[in-house]
Design a protein around this motif. Sequence first.
Motif, mmCIF file in Angstrom:
data_model
loop_
_atom_site.group_PDB
_atom_site.id
_atom_site.type_symbol
_atom_site.label_atom_id
_atom_site.label_comp_id
_atom_site.label_asym_id
_atom_site.label_seq_id
_atom_site.Cartn_x
_atom_site.Cartn_y
_atom_site.Cartn_z
ATOM 1 N N PRO A 105 -158.432 2.832 25.131
ATOM 2 C CA PRO A 105 -157.789 3.844 25.978
ATOM 3 C C PRO A 105 -158.563 5.154 26.073
ATOM 4 C CG PRO A 105 -156.158 2.796 24.563
ATOM 5 C CD PRO A 105 -157.501 2.318 24.106
ATOM 6 N N GLY A 137 -155.625 -1.474 32.659
ATOM 7 C CA GLY A 137 -154.441 -0.753 32.238
ATOM 8 C C GLY A 137 -154.080 0.417 33.133
ATOM 9 N N ARG A 178 -161.133 -6.577 29.365
ATOM 10 C CA ARG A 178 -159.874 -5.903 29.081
ATOM 11 C C ARG A 178 -160.107 -4.391 29.092
ATOM 12 N NH1 ARG A 178 -158.559 -10.271 30.265
ATOM 13 N NH2 ARG A 178 -157.537 -11.856 28.983
ATOM 14 N N SER A 197 -158.262 -0.795 28.836
ATOM 15 C CA SER A 197 -157.014 -0.164 28.419
ATOM 16 C C SER A 197 -156.669 0.992 29.354
ATOM 17 C CB SER A 197 -157.150 0.331 26.982
ATOM 18 O OG SER A 197 -157.431 -0.745 26.106
#
Length: 213
Positions: free
Chosen positions: A179, A142, A158, A160
Motif C-alpha cells: 500500500p 486496490g 497484486r 495494494s
Amino acid sequence: MSDPAPLFLVGAGGFGREVAALVEALNRQAPTWDLRGFVDDDSSLHDTAVMGLPVRGGLDWLAHHQPASDVALTIGDGTARRSVADRLASLNLQPVPLVHPTVSVHRTVTLGPGTILCQGAAPTVDVQIGAHVVLDQHCTVGHDAVLDAFVSLRPGVRLSGAVHLKQGVTVGTGAVVLPGVTVGTGTTVGAGAVVTDDLPPGCTAVGVPARPQ
C-alpha cells in the motif's frame, strides 16, 4: 441492433493472439466486433494468417485501406506500445479499450483510451487507469491506485491500495506492490518481487523486498 464494428488488432505477436481470444469472448456475449485481422510492421508476417486471421500489412496499409476501422493496440511491451501509439495518433487513429467479459469495472474506475483488461483482471474502486495500460490475466488493483499511461501488469500481479505506478512501469508476473508505494517512470519490477518502498525512475527492481539493481 447495430452491426458489429470493424476492428483490426495492431500487433500480431503473443499478446495480439490473447486479445483476439478476448474479442472472441466479447462476441460470444453479443456481436460487438467484426474482427478483420491484424496489422503489423513485421513484413515477414504480411499475407500470412495468425489464429486463422489475416495479417494485412503494416500501419501504412491500415491508414490507406481501412482508415475508418477501429483498432486495438495489442503490443505487450510498454515501450514498443508507446512508439506505435504515437504513430497511430499521427494517423488520427485512436485505439479502443477492450475489457474481457469476466472483468467487472466499477463506476468509480476510470479507463483511459486503448486500455486492455484481460481475463480475470480486478480493479476495485476509485482506481485511475491511464491511456494504453495493459492488465494481464488475474491482476488485482486496490482502491485509490493510479496507473499512468503505458503501464503493463503481467499475469497475477497484486497492487495494494493507493499504489501509484508512473508512466511506462512494467510489473512482472506474480509481483506484489504494498500500500501507498510509488514506482517511478519507466521502472521494471521483476517477477515475484515484493515492493515495500518507493522505487526511483528507470531502474529494475527484484527480490523480496524489491531493491534496484
